[in-house]
Design a protein around this motif. Sequence first.
Motif, short mmCIF file in Angstrom:
data_model
loop_
_atom_site.label_atom_id
_atom_site.label_comp_id
_atom_site.label_asym_id
_atom_site.label_seq_id
_atom_site.Cartn_x
_atom_site.Cartn_y
_atom_site.Cartn_z
N VAL A 177 -3.99 0.83 -3.08
CA VAL A 177 -4.03 -0.49 -2.46
C VAL A 177 -2.86 -1.34 -2.93
O VAL A 177 -2.28 -1.10 -4.00
CB VAL A 177 -5.35 -1.20 -2.80
CG1 VAL A 177 -6.54 -0.40 -2.28
CG2 VAL A 177 -5.48 -1.44 -4.30
N SER A 196 -7.33 -5.68 -1.14
CA SER A 196 -7.41 -4.22 -1.07
C SER A 196 -7.52 -3.70 0.36
O SER A 196 -7.24 -2.53 0.61
CB SER A 196 -8.60 -3.72 -1.90
OG SER A 196 -9.81 -4.28 -1.43
N ARG A 222 0.84 -1.20 0.00
CA ARG A 222 0.00 0.00 0.00
C ARG A 222 0.87 1.25 0.00
O ARG A 222 1.87 1.34 0.71
CB ARG A 222 -0.92 -0.01 1.22
CG ARG A 222 -1.84 1.21 1.33
CD ARG A 222 -2.70 1.13 2.56
NE ARG A 222 -3.60 -0.01 2.48
CZ ARG A 222 -4.79 0.01 1.88
NH1 ARG A 222 -5.19 1.14 1.28
NH2 ARG A 222 -5.55 -1.05 1.85
#
Length: 961
Positions: free
Chosen positions: A897, A932, A892
Amino acid sequence: MTQHYRLFMLAYISMHASPVHSAVTITGDSANGVTSFSFPIDTHSYDKKNQIFFVGAQAAAGGVEQVKDFALSMLSASGGNFIPLAPQTVQLNVSKSPVSNPLYDAGISFLGLVYGQTTRDVGHPAVVKAGEPGTLYFYYDLNAKIISLFQYVGVKDAIGNPTTGIVGMSLYSQSYLMLGVKPQATTIFGDPGSGIAVFVLGTITQGEGLKTQNWREFAQVNVDNGTVVDADGNSTGKSAPFDRGQAVLTIGNPLTSLGQVIDIHYDQFLNRFYIAVQLQAGGDPTDGGKAIVIGIMKNNKLILSNIAPDSAFDTNQNKIIGTIGANAPISIQKVRSMRASTNLPYLIVVGGNGDPTTTKRMVYALPLVSGTTDAGINGTLANKNVAAQLRIAGKIPFQVGSRSIRVAAAQPGDMTLATDAAALVGGGEIEAGDIVDIWTRTDAVFVAVGNPADVNQLPGIYYSQALFDAGGKIKDWTVWQRVAGTTDQVFGTVLQQTQGNFLYMTGTSATTINTVKRTQWSVGAAALRGPLVSALASALPVDKGGVEKLVDLQQNTPGLNGISLLMAIGGDTVVLAQSGTVINNVLQPTAGALAWPSVQFENGTIDQTLPIAMDNPTIVAITGGVLSDVSRLVTATVATSGDSGDQGWLFVGGTHGVAVLSDTAGTGWDTTTGLGPNFVGLQAGMSFKKFGNYSFVRTLVFDGNFLYVLTDTQLDRIDLREGSPGLGLIEPVSVATTQSLLAVRGTFVDCLIAGPFALLGTTSGLLRVGNGQNIQTALTENELQWTYAPPIEGSFAVNQIIPITKTGRAQDATNPLFDGANIYVLNTYRGRDRAQVNRFTIAPVTSSVDDNTLQAIGDMYVRDELSFLINYGSLRTLFMTDGSFFMAGRGRIRSDVPLVTVPQALLQPQSGFDGKSIGIPQSQSALPLDISDFNSITTIIREWASGSWFISGDFGLRINE
């Protein structure tokens, strides 16, 4: 001490919810959820451009109201169901009204695709129906409302008469379809009148019906004059002669026999067809044969030409695709081509000198001529002794284009031999069984094994990756390794390039293939490795950082005895997973809901001798104790008391040091029996002990007699034959320090150590040991004369060194028994959000390190300027490739993400192609990992035992199987 014992069944515990799925069965006409079809399938082809998979009913399956409209069906890239393409009614030829479909409920003998020169470039299927061996059916379109077919009755032989049977078909090509045809006069392919028929998908030139329905002309070419129809619009088709007496097949007298099956492949890069046959030479000692023929289309005329001149062959029976000798057999089962990432073309063949039954397990790679002004030798076998040349523009900036070998093989000494390492895909015969299908992509060759060679072998999909020299030529191949995580019997396979999924056809035998499966990115299948994922999620949970590193050790790793080992580490925990077991000299991957019993030990101590019971456990988690003192754990390895030592130890390293697992006397396990199945060798009383005095450990490497410890600031060598390493009492030798080698605040990041040779990845670039030096014997770092690797355009901080070796073990990179290795180096510059991949070739070290030991592979964009293979134009911190699939990941970044991406374009990274032309960074495809909500990507590996891709991070594990 407290022990926790668990048997993981089907349930996944402590897992983040994920919509991704494990390997799925694609639905056809069968509704049972187990098989795809209620009948056997066989013929198949793949539209690479549009990622559409076509499959046909087995020839014997038709005509019984079982196949029905699924005689031919197709599957889209992301589809979960086959779409039937043989409805009961179709538009046939130029008819405007629907008529009965002759392909309804039919078996399919041959299947191929023709794209045509259109902006859409959609593959049009062409098929031969069982029971009509001389008729060709062509799909003008795949309209969902009503399908339009063209029926060509009586494909013409070389005399111009209707053939008695088609014996082979090209799988795909741009505008032409090639068929091997029998003569009308006999039913024997190879008799006079046998030929290669050519059909062309052309323009709208004849017939009012064609114009009205906007159909393009598809008809057999008259290879004598290139015409398709005569003045009255009638077909004038005629095949090119292809019989036992043709000069392109024979040396000396006509062949004794020609096999009744041929394989035909089209190479779009060279614009050549390659026709593979099985033959037997004439009866005189000076007779011979050539089992590959080149087909070139020019103005609709087919020109058949020699793959190599007769003068290139002799009686030594080692020239792979041809030989001289009375009644000598040559059997090429399948032919494909490969355009390597170094921009050189290769011919890939299954078979060789010998009869059909004994050549089904060999795959060879042969270099091809390209880039010459002499069109007659382009695509022929290249002289293996000639270096590749770059095509360089004549004006500033002298841009580099393709790479080519421009000299053809003319004499036996020019020819690639069956014993050449560069030719032996997989390093030699695949032991699993006969090869039934083959797939190539960039630098990798994949093969399918249906029926295993014997009860000890396992079927499935296997692959081998090319290794290159500095000039870009193939110098060797990696040994065969399983892929796709399956041990199913596989009779056909393709790789879906945008996500790395395999489609494969399976059944209990070649006559009962009824299922198509697609691998998927997932948390693992319950029947395969799902319980392993669950165990890791429990032992290395998200709130403690998840999996910080995966370490995969194959079965021949020193210190292992009859198992392969996967280690997952993070926090203050190390998890050992028995990923495979050697049974009768074959590695059997661990799989199944009941195959993963797990035991956990706390306080860094083993308090019960293993195994606990029969077949128990296959997962061991050790946490706490000294592991807490040296955490956060980031690396682990298994080592022995010398190269052939009788003691084995487990070492782990982390932020605050290194620890070793041993008993109270510092003794490890007995390597004659352990570390073995169900962790034989781990004894009650063993515990982790502090090893030396280290901090900020990057990696641990065991090679020869030594353990190497790389930290941010130093590289130490520890002789495990001296002192009491099991008690952590050592006398390390520092062989590199940042204080001497790097600027202020520079750090070490990664390393590769193999025999006397070593590479150091640093924030200032890549360093190697100096000429004539030996990291195994140097007493000081100054002795090693560390030297920077050849400079590459745009290089900056090294983030990762990825070795590709013949055996799969990094420590074999300079082993004199092999032909060296390749390394990919990921450079990253976080400050500018940049990353690039460079690559080098390593030569075996037979005496000492010199300037030839490490050389950059000639990836160039302008003359004389070594450059990167890939420049991402954005940050990547991990890279991995098997030669066909180029994955890059990062964690990240603020609101962005974590992801792992692959090039979205069909064209893979290649020398002379900039990033934009292969979709980097403009067109990257993110793998569907469902991560994510997480933060890190830590490891990308192809796990040795199962062959599945494993990706780890704080989310745990994702698997493609």
